[in-house]
Design a protein around this motif. Sequence first.
Motif, PDB file in Angstrom:
ATOM      1  N   GLY A 109     -72.572 -58.874  33.695  1.00 53.74           N
ATOM      2  CA  GLY A 109     -72.518 -57.918  34.711  1.00 53.74           C
ATOM      3  C   GLY A 109     -73.015 -58.099  35.935  1.00 53.74           C
ATOM      4  N   MET A 110     -74.002 -58.988  35.931  1.00 52.01           N
ATOM      5  CA  MET A 110     -74.658 -59.439  37.241  1.00 52.01           C
ATOM      6  C   MET A 110     -73.529 -59.839  38.084  1.00 52.01           C
ATOM      7  N   ALA A 111     -73.081 -61.030  37.451  1.00 59.62           N
ATOM      8  CA  ALA A 111     -71.969 -61.811  38.230  1.00 59.62           C
ATOM      9  C   ALA A 111     -70.972 -60.896  39.030  1.00 59.62           C
ATOM     10  N   ILE A 112     -70.605 -59.934  38.354  1.00 59.75           N
ATOM     11  CA  ILE A 112     -69.389 -58.944  38.934  1.00 59.75           C
ATOM     12  C   ILE A 112     -69.874 -57.816  39.518  1.00 59.75           C
ATOM     13  N   GLY A 113     -71.270 -57.512  39.304  1.00 59.44           N
ATOM     14  CA  GLY A 113     -71.444 -55.898  39.534  1.00 59.44           C
ATOM     15  C   GLY A 113     -72.601 -55.584  40.380  1.00 59.44           C
ATOM     16  N   LEU A 114     -73.209 -56.976  40.945  1.00 57.29           N
ATOM     17  CA  LEU A 114     -74.334 -56.598  41.925  1.00 57.29           C
ATOM     18  C   LEU A 114     -73.918 -56.925  43.257  1.00 57.29           C
ATOM     19  N   TYR A 115     -74.083 -55.881  44.012  1.00 52.97           N
ATOM     20  CA  TYR A 115     -73.611 -55.991  45.601  1.00 52.97           C
ATOM     21  C   TYR A 115     -72.196 -56.732  45.705  1.00 52.97           C
ATOM     22  N   SER A 116     -71.890 -57.962  45.263  1.00 53.34           N
ATOM     23  CA  SER A 116     -70.734 -58.651  45.818  1.00 53.34           C
ATOM     24  C   SER A 116     -69.646 -57.860  45.806  1.00 53.34           C
ATOM     25  N   SER A 117     -69.189 -57.355  44.499  1.00 50.14           N
ATOM     26  CA  SER A 117     -68.032 -56.268  44.459  1.00 50.14           C
ATOM     27  C   SER A 117     -68.068 -55.064  45.405  1.00 50.14           C
ATOM     28  N   ALA A 118     -69.270 -54.656  45.413  1.00 45.39           N
ATOM     29  CA  ALA A 118     -69.438 -53.377  46.484  1.00 45.39           C
ATOM     30  C   ALA A 118     -69.408 -53.718  47.709  1.00 45.39           C
ATOM     31  N   PHE A 119     -69.821 -54.977  48.201  1.00 46.44           N
ATOM     32  CA  PHE A 119     -69.610 -55.233  49.816  1.00 46.44           C
ATOM     33  C   PHE A 119     -68.107 -55.588  49.867  1.00 46.44           C
ATOM     34  N   ALA A 120     -67.550 -56.108  48.946  1.00 48.33           N
ATOM     35  CA  ALA A 120     -66.232 -56.640  49.131  1.00 48.33           C
ATOM     36  C   ALA A 120     -65.125 -55.436  49.298  1.00 48.33           C
ATOM     37  N   ILE A 121     -65.470 -54.250  48.478  1.00 49.18           N
ATOM     38  CA  ILE A 121     -64.758 -52.993  48.629  1.00 49.18           C
ATOM     39  C   ILE A 121     -64.781 -52.331  49.899  1.00 49.18           C
ATOM     40  N   LEU A 122     -66.179 -52.677  50.627  1.00 45.73           N
ATOM     41  CA  LEU A 122     -66.258 -52.079  51.848  1.00 45.73           C
ATOM     42  C   LEU A 122     -65.864 -52.871  52.929  1.00 45.73           C
ATOM     43  N   VAL A 123     -65.561 -54.133  52.561  1.00 47.52           N
ATOM     44  CA  VAL A 123     -64.896 -55.092  53.809  1.00 47.52           C
ATOM     45  C   VAL A 123     -63.505 -54.866  53.510  1.00 47.52           C
ATOM     46  N   GLU A 124     -62.701 -54.583  52.353  1.00 44.34           N
ATOM     47  CA  GLU A 124     -61.505 -54.321  52.277  1.00 44.34           C
ATOM     48  C   GLU A 124     -61.224 -52.955  52.959  1.00 44.34           C
ATOM     49  N   ILE A 125     -61.995 -51.886  52.943  1.00 46.96           N
ATOM     50  CA  ILE A 125     -61.762 -50.670  53.490  1.00 46.96           C
ATOM     51  C   ILE A 125     -61.857 -50.771  55.266  1.00 46.96           C
ATOM     52  N   HIS A 126     -63.056 -51.417  55.481  1.00 47.02           N
ATOM     53  CA  HIS A 126     -63.650 -51.354  57.152  1.00 47.02           C
ATOM     54  C   HIS A 126     -63.305 -52.646  57.692  1.00 47.02           C
ATOM     55  N   GLY A 127     -62.996 -53.550  57.197  1.00 49.39           N
ATOM     56  CA  GLY A 127     -62.907 -54.851  57.700  1.00 49.39           C
ATOM     57  C   GLY A 127     -64.241 -55.287  58.618  1.00 49.39           C
ATOM     58  N   GLN A 128     -64.072 -55.772  59.770  1.00 52.08           N
ATOM     59  CA  GLN A 128     -65.446 -56.159  60.692  1.00 52.08           C
ATOM     60  C   GLN A 128     -66.486 -55.088  60.534  1.00 52.08           C
ATOM     61  N   GLY A 129     -65.984 -53.755  60.574  1.00 47.81           N
ATOM     62  CA  GLY A 129     -66.782 -52.705  60.955  1.00 47.81           C
ATOM     63  C   GLY A 129     -67.506 -52.437  59.705  1.00 47.81           C
ATOM     64  N   ALA A 130     -67.646 -53.115  58.738  1.00 49.21           N
ATOM     65  CA  ALA A 130     -68.222 -52.822  57.391  1.00 49.21           C
ATOM     66  C   ALA A 130     -69.707 -52.767  57.333  1.00 49.21           C
ATOM     67  N   ARG A 131     -70.573 -53.211  58.546  1.00 44.20           N
ATOM     68  CA  ARG A 131     -71.812 -53.545  58.263  1.00 44.20           C
ATOM     69  C   ARG A 131     -72.671 -52.299  58.004  1.00 44.20           C
ATOM     70  N   PRO A 132     -72.459 -51.051  58.724  1.00 46.79           N
ATOM     71  CA  PRO A 132     -73.283 -49.893  58.605  1.00 46.79           C
ATOM     72  C   PRO A 132     -73.051 -49.298  56.913  1.00 46.79           C
ATOM     73  N   TYR A 133     -71.674 -49.503  56.463  1.00 45.92           N
ATOM     74  CA  TYR A 133     -71.637 -49.117  55.143  1.00 45.92           C
ATOM     75  C   TYR A 133     -72.324 -50.039  54.099  1.00 45.92           C
ATOM     76  N   ILE A 134     -72.432 -51.508  54.322  1.00 47.34           N
ATOM     77  CA  ILE A 134     -73.153 -52.357  53.746  1.00 47.34           C
ATOM     78  C   ILE A 134     -74.573 -52.253  53.628  1.00 47.34           C
ATOM     79  N   THR A 135     -74.963 -51.689  54.742  1.00 46.00           N
ATOM     80  CA  THR A 135     -76.411 -51.317  54.918  1.00 46.00           C
ATOM     81  C   THR A 135     -76.794 -50.163  53.949  1.00 46.00           C
ATOM     82  N   GLN A 136     -75.934 -49.070  54.219  1.00 48.99           N
ATOM     83  CA  GLN A 136     -76.105 -47.915  53.291  1.00 48.99           C
ATOM     84  C   GLN A 136     -76.156 -48.072  51.853  1.00 48.99           C
ATOM     85  N   VAL A 137     -75.187 -49.071  51.255  1.00 52.45           N
ATOM     86  CA  VAL A 137     -75.174 -49.302  49.639  1.00 52.45           C
ATOM     87  C   VAL A 137     -76.480 -50.283  49.536  1.00 52.45           C
TER      88      VAL A 137
END
Length: 382
Positions: A109-137
Amino acid sequence: MDIRSRLVAPVLGLGQIVAFASSYYLLGVLADPIAAELDIPSGWLFLALSAAFLVSAILTPAAGRWLERHGGRRMQGWAHVVFAAALLLLAAAPSPAVAVIAIVGLGVGMAIGLYSSAFAILVEIHGQGARPYITQVAMLGALGGALGWPTSRMLLQAFDWRLACVVWASAHLLVCLPLTVFLLPKRSPRPAEPEGARGRLRWDRRMIQIAALFAGGWVVATAMGAHLPRLLEGLGMTPARAAWAAGLMGASALAARLFDLLVLHRSHPVLTVRLASLFHPLGAAVAVFGGAKLAPLLAVGQGAGNGLLSTASGVLPLHVFGPERYAVRQAMILTPARYFQAVAPAAWALTIDASPLLALALSSLICLGVCALTFGLAPAGE
């Protein structure tokens, strides 16, 4: 932005709170009662947790490739299922062997569920503008320890450790999983690409540099997370005051992420990493020279560094390399850090036994090395 889009970061943040509370921070409260009932030393359980870290490190590259193919939403959903399965197995464990297997299973679960997948979802949605959303998460994820420890303690006092594991598993299955499935957006279809167009990514100088700096930062973060109260006692604090002071680390991490969200959001994330790397040596120096009265500032400095470094782990690869193949590249970059993270608690235990001052000197030198590794990093095309 519609309501559903506004809920993405809170849903991901809630998932991180539950994931961290039920994996990284679970044994901090439950290890002793589990060991007592199963009649084994609690050290066996922490050894199993180290094995979980190793499992996470081994699986991280493959997880990055799977995430790139199938999207972060699907991986995040499977992560909640895996966490819940491991927790339910632990709750039902009839023997030490089954308990150890369940704890090691948390590493999947740690390999697939801690930050990495969450950050990837935000990059999929916001691209280069994902920084503030990554910070929020990342800011919400900081509550995993702050809320996880007292929640597990409350469940333990009201019921027992087995029911506490069941409650955390239920949080994954009944709260986080439905929110992930129904509120997170599906990835937009990609245009067809020639076979082999998305080949294997190769390491370059900047990837090696970033991997080394995160490995150093995570070594110190993990070592301090495991041994901070002992270090504070070594600086002259009583055990009770040391435990209280160590709790400042979580509050400081949350404050640092809020500072990044409000103040640093327009700056290059290299600045975030440099600040993160300097907070620990500064806090250590003040604590050593100020004695027991100023020793709590070590926890404050470490927490601030942890907070900024977690945000930077999602933002720096994005800023330097862009959103293309973000999931795979980030997994490659963070894999060495996960291996070092697994050995940090044992290594620092030996160092602290030799001398708390030596342990702080070593961790401070590593942080200064992390700062040095930030030089020469620039976005592609600069």
